[in-house]
Design a protein around this motif. Structure first.
Motif, PDB file in Angstrom:
ATOM      1  N   VAL A 187       0.853  -1.188   0.000  1.00 22.06           N
ATOM      2  CA  VAL A 187       0.000   0.000   0.000  1.00 22.06           C
ATOM      3  C   VAL A 187       0.889   1.239   0.000  1.00 22.06           C
ATOM      4  N   GLY A 188       0.953   1.911  -1.148  1.00 16.55           N
ATOM      5  CA  GLY A 188       1.806   3.084  -1.275  1.00 16.55           C
ATOM      6  C   GLY A 188       1.444   3.877  -2.510  1.00 16.55           C
ATOM      7  N   ASP A 189       2.266   4.860  -2.855  1.00 17.82           N
ATOM      8  CA  ASP A 189       1.936   5.744  -3.977  1.00 17.82           C
ATOM      9  C   ASP A 189       1.954   5.043  -5.332  1.00 17.82           C
ATOM     10  N   SER A 190       2.496   3.814  -5.394  1.00 16.18           N
ATOM     11  CA  SER A 190       2.478   3.075  -6.662  1.00 16.18           C
ATOM     12  C   SER A 190       1.047   2.713  -7.072  1.00 16.18           C
ATOM     13  N   LEU A 191       0.112   2.787  -6.131  1.00 19.25           N
ATOM     14  CA  LEU A 191      -1.291   2.483  -6.429  1.00 19.25           C
ATOM     15  C   LEU A 191      -2.012   3.660  -7.092  1.00 19.25           C
ATOM     16  N   PHE A 192      -1.426   4.858  -6.990  1.00 17.61           N
ATOM     17  CA  PHE A 192      -2.140   6.055  -7.415  1.00 17.61           C
ATOM     18  C   PHE A 192      -2.554   6.028  -8.892  1.00 17.61           C
ATOM     19  N   PRO A 193      -1.665   5.708  -9.845  1.00 18.69           N
ATOM     20  CA  PRO A 193      -2.080   5.755 -11.261  1.00 18.69           C
ATOM     21  C   PRO A 193      -3.285   4.866 -11.550  1.00 18.69           C
ATOM     22  N   PHE A 194      -3.284   3.651 -10.980  1.00 15.37           N
ATOM     23  CA  PHE A 194      -4.419   2.765 -11.237  1.00 15.37           C
ATOM     24  C   PHE A 194      -5.693   3.301 -10.598  1.00 15.37           C
ATOM     25  N   LEU A 195      -5.629   3.704  -9.329  1.00 17.18           N
ATOM     26  CA  LEU A 195      -6.831   4.142  -8.624  1.00 17.18           C
ATOM     27  C   LEU A 195      -7.404   5.422  -9.230  1.00 17.18           C
TER      28      LEU A 195
END
Length: 224
Positions: A187-195
């Motif tokens: 759970v981190g900023d790597s999820l931002f583009p998808f979300l």
């Protein structure tokens, strides 16, 4: 007698004319509204969605996540030997706090609801977080009954209910440890583009559905 009858006919005629006039006006208004709804529906339908983005492995998209207009689980994954289940749902921060832009909230700030549960445990850890393109901040950490509903009302109530000590008042060592805890689980900023892309598609579907449902309602309305 004839005078009364003619007088009654005159009143009836006025009522019928008024009713006809009202029905005609209603029909015209409905037609104008339906035409506008159709134009906007076609315009929205032609909007080009963002490039398809896959969630970071090993997260997978929850089946049916895009269905309906409520807020529900979006991503899930398993973690560790204890078969932990990590479930994420997301909303825009300005949907949680109306007028967010005016209150200093970035439009790119997402509200992340993270649940960490274990098969043998009746309760789960709940993290309420702010997700940015380049960072993730934890607002609070709480214990909640496992299986608590994912809905917009549940998210809002979670934000209002007691969530343990204020996260910002914890010592730096504990705050860093909690950040490491969820980062270790992906759970981190790597999820931002998808979300962010997922929310765009979700909002687009909801908007198209709204135009269709309102149009169907207006079209089926019968004049009285």
């Amino acid at each position: 007698m004839w005078r009364k009858l003619l007088s009654g006919c005159g009143v009836l005629k006025q009522q019928l004319c008024r009713r006809y006039s009202t029905a005609t006006a209603t029909s015209a208004v409905n037609s104008m509204l339906l035409r506008s709804l159709k134009e906007h529906y076609l315009q929205v339908s032609k909007m080009i969605p963002p490039p398809k983005v896959s969630p970071p492995s090993p997260f997978t998209v929850v089946k049916g996540a895009l269905d309906g207009d409520g807020t529900g689980p979006v991503l899930k994954r398993s973690y560790g030997d204890d078969d932990e289940e990590i479930i994420l749902s997301v909303m825009r921060m300005d949907n949680i706090i109306p007028g967010g832009d005016g209150d200093g909230y970035d439009s790119n700030q997402l509200f992340l609801h993270v649940v960490v549960s274990k098969p043998a445990e009746k309760e789960s850890l709940l993290f309420l977080c702010a997700l940015f393109p380049d960072a993730l901040g934890i607002h609070s950490v709480a214990i909640r009954p496992s299986g608590e509903a994912f809905s917009s009302s549940a998210l809002r109530s979670s934000a209002l209910r007691f969530t343990g000590p204020r996260f910002q008042e914890l010592d730096e060592g504990m705050k860093d440890a909690f950040h490491s805890y969820i980062e270790e689980r992906g759970v981190g900023d790597s999820l931002f583009p998808f979300l962010q892309a997922w929310l765009y598609v979700k909002d687009h579907r909801n908007l198209v559905r709204w135009f269709k449902l309102v149009g169907s309602f207006v079209k089926e309305t019968k004049s009285v």
